[in-house]
Design a protein around this motif. Structure first.
Motif, short mmCIF file in Angstrom:
data_model
loop_
_atom_site.label_atom_id
_atom_site.label_comp_id
_atom_site.label_asym_id
_atom_site.label_seq_id
_atom_site.Cartn_x
_atom_site.Cartn_y
_atom_site.Cartn_z
N UNK A 2 -62.24 54.05 -0.88
CA UNK A 2 -62.59 52.76 -0.27
C UNK A 2 -62.40 52.70 1.23
N UNK A 3 -61.43 53.47 1.79
CA UNK A 3 -61.25 53.58 3.25
C UNK A 3 -60.92 52.24 3.92
N UNK A 4 -60.38 51.30 3.17
CA UNK A 4 -60.30 49.93 3.67
C UNK A 4 -58.98 49.26 3.26
N UNK A 5 -58.12 48.92 4.22
CA UNK A 5 -56.85 48.27 3.88
C UNK A 5 -57.02 46.98 3.08
N UNK A 6 -58.11 46.26 3.31
CA UNK A 6 -58.32 45.02 2.56
C UNK A 6 -58.43 45.32 1.06
N UNK A 7 -59.12 46.39 0.72
CA UNK A 7 -59.21 46.79 -0.70
C UNK A 7 -57.83 47.23 -1.19
N UNK A 8 -57.13 48.04 -0.38
CA UNK A 8 -55.81 48.53 -0.80
C UNK A 8 -54.85 47.38 -1.04
#
Lengths: 364, 364
Positions: free
Chosen positions: B52-58
């Motif tokens: 995902x490469x995305x802190x919001x997803x994490x």
């Protein structure tokens, strides 16, 4: 959100962090001279920015004699204009209200050309109310975009003339499929066929009293064939400056020059799991595999046999050591460059410049 | 140098500029619940940020119960820590002085784990002088990185114990090749074999008096097989949240759930060159083709048959109209997401959020 550069100017090549996109400045400059020396007195050169995505490269091409740049996307064209390029041809159809607004805004800042293959799309361009150079894309064997050559193209040209703000600038005739035909003879035949379509359309335009100022097209795999065919006025090569592993698999013979590999992905051996196998830290997110695996530069004993997202399998003996750095020649330069934010420009073993790839990810 | 978002919040889906990476929020949230409901009382979940490469997803994964994130690259881990994730496992070997310095710096800001498969690399980690959780990666059938299971792994564990600042945190055991084996039965067999390697290594570690706190691994194509095998304590799925066309070609049956497609590339028909053929503005720079072409979403009459850099061939009748927008399901989600700067998050036909993909291009 751009990534930091993997090295500073002055860093030794072996100390550049990996994976990194390396540009060999001397080979790049030789490729530039090879192209421009061959063609500059015969046709205009408008190199394709879809390959390099970088105004610094485009400016160096203009300094060699290029008339400007080609782009495939409005956002790419914006990046080129932002970077100082004043003449851009979008060698592609632009469809959609938002893109057209951006194209119109750009046409107030630079000389902009665009392609059409459809009357409805032409109307949308006309209604923008800005001055644009319009090229009719004709289908010359690629079976992608483009209106049929001959009468349909002439009919579309007539429609262009009905819009005061639009100028019929000529024909876009690109035989993309021919670029990677391995055999010179077959590539030659494909371009001869394309030339016949161009000539036929030009003849009908002349008969209709419609001047056709320019025919543009051609790529790195064929451009001298277009030059010798005598019906193209402008060529659009992109990969010539870099050369990738896929282009290297073509047969190269006169009249085409053989360009040098100037673009590499520097990688590090991160694991030595078994005899004859090394794993590098450059997988398919570091070197695009759509046209095959990368090849190893000056390491003929080794072969890059498989890629996963972040890993590459290097087979062969003697196997490189853990931590050893290997230069890979990307399978396909365009989508590989599009993965990076920086060219790490290297000369005599040292980083001499860092060029930002400002059109990286410019898909709109 | 990041690209502007292709839409603003509140834009209707049909008005988003293209190509754009679309996340269907409802399907994404259902996928999250499906995973966490199934496994949260049985194993820890550490979803892979390489996808995902995305802190919001994490952060949303952590809110569902994830213990943190996995990364493949130090620069990815930096993006996750910068975005608020406090526990990151780099599920990969990190080789090279510059990367190790960055890993050391990161370990002062968050709980960081990393994998080793080599004594020399272990020494370099030890000499950093910072506290790190060290996982031994064992080779369980993927034939990529990893030390041989059994005695060689135990020997490496002994060496970890000799560094005061390093903690032996357990085993990394990921059977990557199993993820896309189509048949459930064969996938099951591959994970059973991997489980035997894990069990054997754990037994030898116990005999050597070395506690093995945790076994981590597994992906979206197999994780329930690892859970049921009973020797993994933590799973690392990434694609489950999105589902791509390649994963959809797997056979899906109990104990594995079937996730929904939540990730799309929105494209526009930009040319209608002939009957039964439409060209869209999304080629291989908009949807990675390493695992096959994208598929059409809810348009079974159409097929995406070929991609060039900026164009896609859509065959079938009735052919979509010029300007029509089509949702594509990417062939492979990880490298496709890595091409974009933004998730355009859509719910009930409108853009409800824009999540920056801050680890896009984080290859170092």
């Amino acid at each position: 959100m751009s990534q930091p550069a993997p090295a500073a100017i002055g860093t030794r090549l072996e100390e550049v962090d990996t994976p990194a996109l390396i540009l060999d400045l001397v080979a790049f400059e030789r490729n530039q001279r090879t192209l421009f020396d061959l063609v500059k007195n015969r046709v205009r050169v408008r190199p394709h920015a879809k390959t390099h995505k970088c105004p610094e490269v485009a400016k160096r091409q203009v300094a060699m004699g290029a008339v400007g740049a080609c782009c495939q996307k409005v956002s790419e064209a914006e990046a080129m204009v932002d970077g100082g390029i004043t003449d851009v041809l979008v060698s592609n159809e632009i469809v959609g209200a938002r893109k057209l607004e951006r194209l119109a805004a750009l046409s107030r800042r630079a000389k902009i050309g665009v392609c059409v293959d459809n009357p409805e799309n032409l109307k949308a361009l006309g209604h923008l109310g800005v001055n644009l150079d319009i090229y009719i894309e004709i289908e010359v064997g690629m079976r992608r975009c483009g209106i049929a050559p001959g009468e349909p193209a002439v009919d579309l040209a007539r429609q262009i003339l009905s819009f005061k703000n639009l100028r019929f600038a000529g024909l876009q005739a690109y035989q993309g499929r021919a670029q990677h035909i391995r055999s010179m003879e077959e590539r030659h035949r494909a371009i001869e066929l394309a030339a016949q379509h161009v000539q036929h359309t030009k003849r009908l335009l002349a008969e209709a009293g419609i001047p056709c100022p320019r025919v543009t097209g051609a790529g790195s795999g064929t451009f001298m064939l277009e030059v010798e065919a005598g019906v193209w006025d402008e060529i659009q090569p992109g990969s010539y400056a870099f050369m990738d592993a896929d282009y290297a698999r073509n047969e190269w013979a006169a009249p085409l020059p053989r360009f040098e590999h100037a673009l590499f992905v520097l990688s590090t051996v991160m694991s030595r799991p078994s005899a004859g196998l090394a794993i590098v830290d450059a997988g398919l997110k570091a070197s695009s595999v759509d046209s095959g695996m990368p090849t190893l530069w000056q390491r003929n004993e080794l072969k890059y046999t498989h890629a996963s997202d972040e890993h590459g399998w290097i087979e062969g003996t003697p196997s490189p050591a853990l931590g050893e750095k290997l230069l890979l020649v990307p399978g396909h330069c365009d989508p590989t460059i599009n993965l990076y934010d920086w060219y790490v420009v290297v000369k005599d073993g040292f980083v001499v410049d860092l060029w930002p790839i400002t059109a990286r990810g410019a898909v709109l």
